[in-house]
Design a protein around this motif. Structure first.
Motif, PDB file in Angstrom:
ATOM      1  N   LEU A  56       0.763  -1.260   0.124  1.00 46.58           N
ATOM      2  CA  LEU A  56      -0.041   0.040   0.080  1.00 46.58           C
ATOM      3  C   LEU A  56       0.856   1.353  -0.090  1.00 46.58           C
ATOM      4  O   LEU A  56       1.877   1.316   0.506  1.00 46.58           O
ATOM      5  CB  LEU A  56      -0.871  -0.051   1.055  1.00 46.58           C
ATOM      6  CG  LEU A  56      -1.838  -1.302   1.311  1.00 46.58           C
ATOM      7  CD1 LEU A  56      -2.541  -1.283   2.471  1.00 46.58           C
ATOM      8  CD2 LEU A  56      -2.907  -1.012   0.174  1.00 46.58           C
ATOM      9  N   PRO A  57       0.403   2.198  -0.546  1.00 49.49           N
ATOM     10  CA  PRO A  57       1.094   3.628  -0.988  1.00 49.49           C
ATOM     11  C   PRO A  57       1.328   4.470   0.327  1.00 49.49           C
ATOM     12  O   PRO A  57       0.831   5.749   0.236  1.00 49.49           O
ATOM     13  CB  PRO A  57       0.693   4.107  -2.254  1.00 49.49           C
ATOM     14  CG  PRO A  57      -0.784   3.811  -2.195  1.00 49.49           C
ATOM     15  CD  PRO A  57      -1.071   2.471  -1.468  1.00 49.49           C
ATOM     16  N   TYR A  58       1.782   4.177   1.389  1.00 45.01           N
ATOM     17  CA  TYR A  58       1.811   4.994   2.460  1.00 45.01           C
ATOM     18  C   TYR A  58       2.284   6.477   2.089  1.00 45.01           C
ATOM     19  O   TYR A  58       1.656   7.734   2.492  1.00 45.01           O
ATOM     20  CB  TYR A  58       2.719   4.407   3.437  1.00 45.01           C
ATOM     21  CG  TYR A  58       2.522   5.478   4.871  1.00 45.01           C
ATOM     22  CD1 TYR A  58       1.385   5.378   5.839  1.00 45.01           C
ATOM     23  CD2 TYR A  58       3.701   5.984   5.150  1.00 45.01           C
ATOM     24  CE1 TYR A  58       1.643   6.155   6.922  1.00 45.01           C
ATOM     25  CE2 TYR A  58       3.835   6.767   6.264  1.00 45.01           C
ATOM     26  CZ  TYR A  58       2.807   6.825   7.208  1.00 45.01           C
ATOM     27  OH  TYR A  58       2.701   7.606   8.457  1.00 45.01           O
ATOM     28  N   ALA A  63       3.967  -2.325   3.587  1.00 43.20           N
ATOM     29  CA  ALA A  63       3.078  -1.777   4.444  1.00 43.20           C
ATOM     30  C   ALA A  63       3.313  -1.403   5.725  1.00 43.20           C
ATOM     31  O   ALA A  63       3.644  -2.180   6.662  1.00 43.20           O
ATOM     32  CB  ALA A  63       1.883  -3.016   4.557  1.00 43.20           C
ATOM     33  N   VAL A  64       3.316  -0.139   5.772  1.00 43.96           N
ATOM     34  CA  VAL A  64       3.686   0.450   7.176  1.00 43.96           C
ATOM     35  C   VAL A  64       2.754   1.410   7.892  1.00 43.96           C
ATOM     36  O   VAL A  64       1.734   1.626   7.334  1.00 43.96           O
ATOM     37  CB  VAL A  64       5.094   1.372   6.954  1.00 43.96           C
ATOM     38  CG1 VAL A  64       6.211   0.509   6.538  1.00 43.96           C
ATOM     39  CG2 VAL A  64       4.950   2.666   6.074  1.00 43.96           C
ATOM     40  N   TYR A  65       3.007   1.578   9.206  1.00 46.84           N
ATOM     41  CA  TYR A  65       2.016   2.148  10.133  1.00 46.84           C
ATOM     42  C   TYR A  65       0.557   1.634   9.857  1.00 46.84           C
ATOM     43  O   TYR A  65       0.433   0.570   9.939  1.00 46.84           O
ATOM     44  CB  TYR A  65       2.148   3.754   9.949  1.00 46.84           C
ATOM     45  CG  TYR A  65       3.529   4.128   9.973  1.00 46.84           C
ATOM     46  CD1 TYR A  65       4.143   4.022  11.468  1.00 46.84           C
ATOM     47  CD2 TYR A  65       4.241   4.906   9.237  1.00 46.84           C
ATOM     48  CE1 TYR A  65       5.398   4.450  11.725  1.00 46.84           C
ATOM     49  CE2 TYR A  65       5.644   5.088   9.690  1.00 46.84           C
ATOM     50  CZ  TYR A  65       6.015   5.090  10.736  1.00 46.84           C
ATOM     51  OH  TYR A  65       7.385   5.229  11.201  1.00 46.84           O
ATOM     52  N   GLU A  66      -0.298   2.460   9.630  1.00 49.02           N
ATOM     53  CA  GLU A  66      -1.733   2.024   9.537  1.00 49.02           C
ATOM     54  C   GLU A  66      -2.185   1.085   8.372  1.00 49.02           C
ATOM     55  O   GLU A  66      -2.865   0.258   8.489  1.00 49.02           O
ATOM     56  CB  GLU A  66      -2.851   3.125   9.659  1.00 49.02           C
ATOM     57  CG  GLU A  66      -2.776   4.105   8.497  1.00 49.02           C
ATOM     58  CD  GLU A  66      -1.746   5.236   8.816  1.00 49.02           C
ATOM     59  OE1 GLU A  66      -1.948   6.611   8.211  1.00 49.02           O
ATOM     60  OE2 GLU A  66      -0.886   5.171   9.692  1.00 49.02           O
ATOM     61  N   ASP A  67      -1.111   1.202   7.504  1.00 47.31           N
ATOM     62  CA  ASP A  67      -1.395   0.264   6.217  1.00 47.31           C
ATOM     63  C   ASP A  67      -1.109  -1.025   6.735  1.00 47.31           C
ATOM     64  O   ASP A  67      -1.715  -1.975   5.809  1.00 47.31           O
ATOM     65  CB  ASP A  67      -0.390   0.941   5.120  1.00 47.31           C
ATOM     66  CG  ASP A  67      -0.824   2.088   4.344  1.00 47.31           C
ATOM     67  OD1 ASP A  67      -2.105   2.536   4.521  1.00 47.31           O
ATOM     68  OD2 ASP A  67      -0.030   2.560   3.457  1.00 47.31           O
ATOM     69  N   SER A 100       2.844   0.714  14.887  1.00 41.98           N
ATOM     70  CA  SER A 100       2.593   0.779  16.475  1.00 41.98           C
ATOM     71  C   SER A 100       2.901  -0.623  17.040  1.00 41.98           C
ATOM     72  O   SER A 100       2.860  -1.786  16.546  1.00 41.98           O
ATOM     73  CB  SER A 100       1.012   1.340  16.559  1.00 41.98           C
ATOM     74  OG  SER A 100       0.419   0.002  16.213  1.00 41.98           O
ATOM     75  N   ARG A 101       2.923  -0.691  18.440  1.00 44.76           N
ATOM     76  CA  ARG A 101       3.060  -1.708  19.142  1.00 44.76           C
ATOM     77  C   ARG A 101       2.005  -2.506  19.133  1.00 44.76           C
ATOM     78  O   ARG A 101       2.160  -3.804  18.930  1.00 44.76           O
ATOM     79  CB  ARG A 101       3.421  -1.198  20.643  1.00 44.76           C
ATOM     80  CG  ARG A 101       4.620  -0.506  20.704  1.00 44.76           C
ATOM     81  CD  ARG A 101       4.852  -0.947  22.297  1.00 44.76           C
ATOM     82  NE  ARG A 101       6.107  -0.146  22.500  1.00 44.76           N
ATOM     83  CZ  ARG A 101       6.812  -0.286  23.600  1.00 44.76           C
ATOM     84  NH1 ARG A 101       6.462  -0.896  24.554  1.00 44.76           N
ATOM     85  NH2 ARG A 101       8.254   0.406  23.720  1.00 44.76           N
ATOM     86  N   ASN A 102       0.608  -2.441  18.929  1.00 42.07           N
ATOM     87  CA  ASN A 102      -0.451  -3.009  18.842  1.00 42.07           C
ATOM     88  C   ASN A 102      -0.319  -3.820  17.366  1.00 42.07           C
ATOM     89  O   ASN A 102      -0.835  -4.998  17.515  1.00 42.07           O
ATOM     90  CB  ASN A 102      -1.713  -2.190  18.681  1.00 42.07           C
ATOM     91  CG  ASN A 102      -2.149  -1.790  20.230  1.00 42.07           C
ATOM     92  OD1 ASN A 102      -1.690  -2.410  21.062  1.00 42.07           O
ATOM     93  ND2 ASN A 102      -2.933  -0.902  20.444  1.00 42.07           N
ATOM     94  N   THR A 103       0.200  -3.213  16.507  1.00 37.93           N
ATOM     95  CA  THR A 103       0.213  -3.743  15.141  1.00 37.93           C
ATOM     96  C   THR A 103       1.278  -4.798  15.085  1.00 37.93           C
ATOM     97  O   THR A 103       1.104  -5.791  14.600  1.00 37.93           O
ATOM     98  CB  THR A 103       0.588  -2.786  14.053  1.00 37.93           C
ATOM     99  OG1 THR A 103      -0.528  -1.897  13.990  1.00 37.93           O
ATOM    100  CG2 THR A 103       0.577  -3.484  12.683  1.00 37.93           C
ATOM    101  N   LEU A 104       2.514  -4.438  15.762  1.00 38.79           N
ATOM    102  CA  LEU A 104       3.569  -5.655  16.081  1.00 38.79           C
ATOM    103  C   LEU A 104       2.982  -6.627  16.804  1.00 38.79           C
ATOM    104  O   LEU A 104       3.370  -7.870  16.481  1.00 38.79           O
ATOM    105  CB  LEU A 104       4.739  -4.809  16.817  1.00 38.79           C
ATOM    106  CG  LEU A 104       5.745  -3.808  15.912  1.00 38.79           C
ATOM    107  CD1 LEU A 104       6.454  -3.309  16.985  1.00 38.79           C
ATOM    108  CD2 LEU A 104       6.357  -4.779  14.674  1.00 38.79           C
ATOM    109  N   LEU A 105       2.278  -6.665  17.839  1.00 37.77           N
ATOM    110  CA  LEU A 105       1.858  -7.729  18.437  1.00 37.77           C
ATOM    111  C   LEU A 105       0.797  -8.383  17.732  1.00 37.77           C
ATOM    112  O   LEU A 105       0.796  -9.757  17.571  1.00 37.77           O
ATOM    113  CB  LEU A 105       1.024  -7.149  19.748  1.00 37.77           C
ATOM    114  CG  LEU A 105       1.856  -6.447  20.850  1.00 37.77           C
ATOM    115  CD1 LEU A 105       0.748  -6.069  22.082  1.00 37.77           C
ATOM    116  CD2 LEU A 105       2.672  -7.853  21.437  1.00 37.77           C
TER     117      LEU A 105
END
Length: 272
Positions: free
Chosen positions: A108-110, A150-154, A178-183
């Protein structure tokens, strides 16, 4: 006389799991390939930008296998392809699926979205999400891992699509989020890879110190240039040696242990 069983970093090769080998100038490309024949870097995964890039990476893989292993896809940080172009690319990928290690680079094109928004231009992300959905469906159908930009909210959108298709073999390259995404990613068993900026970028170093050790790999994303001790240097797969050393130190591992883990992780994900 007894032989020492102690293993050193030289016992464990390196792998650059994300590089755009086809984008290098011809002389630099040939230097990298020549160097690899006498270096500890066992192989590189050369990801593609579009159909022409896919075809060039296939040529390189045919000529330099197993040093070069190709991934085919369409990089998201560019204008959307037409439906006809997407169909042509997917058909070509299907024809060459037996020579393709993975689907990539897709995502995705962040950064393109941020630029458009900063300039006050309207942006519709849905067509990019639909394109990524097609690539993930392709990866699932052809039993291939997918290499994601695909980084951050993507990354959360990418996770949604991976879960939709029940695709577990996913590689988020140069991840930031984010940490939540990493988890969430770690819980699903998705892999991430680190570039040379692990030596000087605090955000990346924090991620590297927390992500599960069995889900981490090395990359360069060359020819993208780096800072710190790499300022002014051509990005080379050999830089994965410094990446491995920095990651091992962050995780409290010896260098041989770190290199062994990183290499085995890549071999496992890509079924090599």
């Amino acid at each position: 006389m007894k032989t020492s069983l102690k293993q050193t970093e030289a016992d464990f090769p390196l792998m650059d799991t994300h590089i755009h080998l086809d984008l290098y100038e011809a002389t630099d490309q040939q230097k990298i390939l020549a160097d690899m024949q006498h270096s500890e870097v066992r192989s590189v995964i050369s990801v593609s930008m579009h159909l022409a890039s896919c075809k060039r990476n296939l040529e390189l893989a045919r000529q330099y296998a197993p040093m070069v292993r190709p991934a085919f896809g369409y990089h998201p940080e560019q204008a959307l392809p037409s439906s006809a172009e997407v169909n042509e690319l997917l058909e070509w990928m299907a024809e060459h699926s037996d020579e393709m290690l993975a689907v990539g680079e897709v995502g995705l094109p962040y950064y393109a979205r941020l630029e458009a928004q900063s300039e006050g231009r309207s942006w519709d992300n849905r067509p990019y999400e639909q394109l990524l959905d097609q690539f993930i469906a392709f990866a699932k159908k052809h039993h291939k891992p997918v290499i994601l930009h695909a980084v951050y909210e993507d990354a959360d959108i990418a996770c949604d699509l991976l879960e939709k298709h029940k695709l577990t073999r996913a590689h988020f390259h140069w991840f930031k989020g984010s940490r939540n995404t990493l988890l969430r990613m770690a819980d699903r068993g998705y892999y991430i890879s680190f570039t040379p900026d692990i030596l000087y970028d605090d955000e990346i170093r924090d991620i590297a110190s927390r992500y599960p050790e069995h889900l981490v790999m090395t990359e360069t994303d060359g020819p993208w240039p780096f800072e710190g001790q790499f300022t002014g240097q051509m990005t080379h797969p050999q830089m994965t040696s410094a990446v491995a050393a920095a990651w091992a130190e962050l995780c409290g591992l010896s260098l041989p242990e770190g290199r062994r883990q990183l290499y085995e992780n890549a071999m496992r994900l890509y079924d090599l």
